[in-house]
Scaffold this active site. Sequence first.
Site, PDB file in Angstrom:
ATOM      1  N   TYR A 152      -1.099  11.722  -9.601  1.00  0.00           N
ATOM      2  CA  TYR A 152      -0.920  12.916  -9.212  1.00  0.00           C
ATOM      3  C   TYR A 152       0.043  13.525  -9.429  1.00  0.00           C
ATOM      4  O   TYR A 152       1.327  13.566 -10.111  1.00  0.00           O
ATOM      5  CB  TYR A 152      -0.653  13.424  -7.654  1.00  0.00           C
ATOM      6  CG  TYR A 152      -0.992  14.716  -7.459  1.00  0.00           C
ATOM      7  CD1 TYR A 152      -1.596  16.415  -8.073  1.00  0.00           C
ATOM      8  CD2 TYR A 152       0.492  16.281  -6.775  1.00  0.00           C
ATOM      9  CE1 TYR A 152      -0.987  16.876  -8.336  1.00  0.00           C
ATOM     10  CE2 TYR A 152       0.293  17.271  -6.635  1.00  0.00           C
ATOM     11  CZ  TYR A 152      -0.480  18.218  -6.977  1.00  0.00           C
ATOM     12  OH  TYR A 152       0.213  18.993  -7.566  1.00  0.00           O
ATOM     13  N   LYS A 189      -6.019  18.832   1.431  1.00  0.00           N
ATOM     14  CA  LYS A 189      -7.571  18.698   1.050  1.00  0.00           C
ATOM     15  C   LYS A 189      -8.479  18.725   1.677  1.00  0.00           C
ATOM     16  O   LYS A 189      -8.946  19.196   2.603  1.00  0.00           O
ATOM     17  CB  LYS A 189      -6.691  17.354   0.013  1.00  0.00           C
ATOM     18  CG  LYS A 189      -6.342  17.432  -1.255  1.00  0.00           C
ATOM     19  CD  LYS A 189      -6.749  18.659  -1.832  1.00  0.00           C
ATOM     20  CE  LYS A 189      -5.680  18.377  -3.481  1.00  0.00           C
ATOM     21  NZ  LYS A 189      -3.743  19.101  -2.889  1.00  0.00           N
ATOM     22  N   ASP A 218      -1.183   6.681  -1.177  1.00  0.00           N
ATOM     23  CA  ASP A 218      -1.544   7.996  -1.462  1.00  0.00           C
ATOM     24  C   ASP A 218      -2.829   8.104  -0.959  1.00  0.00           C
ATOM     25  O   ASP A 218      -3.641   7.658  -1.909  1.00  0.00           O
ATOM     26  CB  ASP A 218      -1.043   8.472  -2.609  1.00  0.00           C
ATOM     27  CG  ASP A 218      -2.082  10.133  -2.334  1.00  0.00           C
ATOM     28  OD1 ASP A 218      -2.247  10.455  -1.675  1.00  0.00           O
ATOM     29  OD2 ASP A 218      -1.308  10.908  -3.505  1.00  0.00           O
TER      30      ASP A 218
END
Length: 431
Positions: free
Chosen positions: A144, A245, A220
């Site tokens: 990310y 999310k 993650d």
Amino acid sequence: MPRSSRPQNDPVETESDTPVRRDRDANHPETEVLTRGFDPRLSVGSVRPAVFRSSTFVFSSPEAAERSFAVALGKEHAAPNENTELIYARLSHPNAEILEDQIVPLDRGATSAAVFNSGMAAIGTVLLSLCRPGSAIIHTVPIYGGTHHLLYEMLLPWGINPIPVPAGDGPALERAIHETPNLRVVFLETPANPTLRMTDICAAVQASSERNEPARIVVDNTFLGPVFQHPLELGADLCVYSATKYLAGFSDMLGGVITARDPELIERLKSTRALLGNILQADESWLLDSRLPTLSLRMNHQSHNAAQIVESLADHPKVERIHYPMYFEEPEQRRIFSAQCDHPGAVFSLEIAGGKKAAFDFIRHLEITRNAVSLGGMESLACHPATTTHSEMSPEELERAGVCGGLVRISVGLEDVRDLRQDYLCALDSV
Ligand SMILES: Cc1ncc(COP(=O)(O)O)c(C=O)c1O
């Protein structure tokens, strides 16, 4: 290939579901999340927790205040089952504590949790707590964009060295884990954002355990967890989540969560959190708490939608490649997927023939799916990672990581799958 694999966490009636009274501790996660961590008697009997919007807390006595500070500062250890009194909301507050208790049963293998005001706050807190100048952090690529920025723009100038390893390259990861001096953290983003490439968590745990000084394995788990992937059960030390999310699920708040097998590790992170002041605030903790009971329902439904859509798009002449675990071409990727995930999830990426221009045209012609970054919400979203979420990476890094100009990432929501399918087919026709 498990093309028809069904989400594993759907409640299925089995013999063991017959109404036999079980131990309190043996409840399933969906029950635990609604029953533990909150005592209605402490909130005038209300069925849902109150919001305790208070920055400071009244001590029952000066002695209790002294004891709370001694434990909070690590000068003394809390006795088993001792609950020291709350001090000040930057350290902890009732809504964070209720939320932390309720998240634990959702993440298999977790004994404790800490909540933060964003996913990046959680990741930053882990890395600042575990590393010192001179430490090294191995991380998978792609990763990310915010994590990439943190590693290279903030931590590197402070003398903490990021070591990139391609996601899914097992031999390279093992070699790096064995050979990197001062290795403190192995940070695995699996599946990787946005190519969905998977990294073998067990292999990383094994390689780290062979070092004289094992590194901490941090995963993650934002894309598949905690419903479809369970890194702590596989031996990882910490799971980090952008709770923004799936956990929150409605694209209306920011949050971060860390879960761990070892409660002492969580206590270390909470001390850093107390200094940085990045705890999730009372209102957001309450909000996130109310979303947890529907997490499995939402993730299962969204993932069913995604799997059906991917099936209809896979052979489309304008789609050069689909990145979704059911369509992995490499046997090693398929092996990792079946070994460590229960379902492919609700995010996929399309490589559209015609590069960046075609990708932009596709996004422009979507009518239901909105052009926004983020994922995991109830509404479907599409973005062009190379120019947005991953634009921190150089053109060479993007190419090496497989984030090409034609790549569009889609997060599938809860809309009717027939409408979504039509949305993507029409947008492809317009390219
Ligand atoms: C995989 C992953 N990790 C971490 C983050 C950062 O989370 P947040 O935006 O909640 O800080 C994101 C955000 O998109 C992400 O996709």
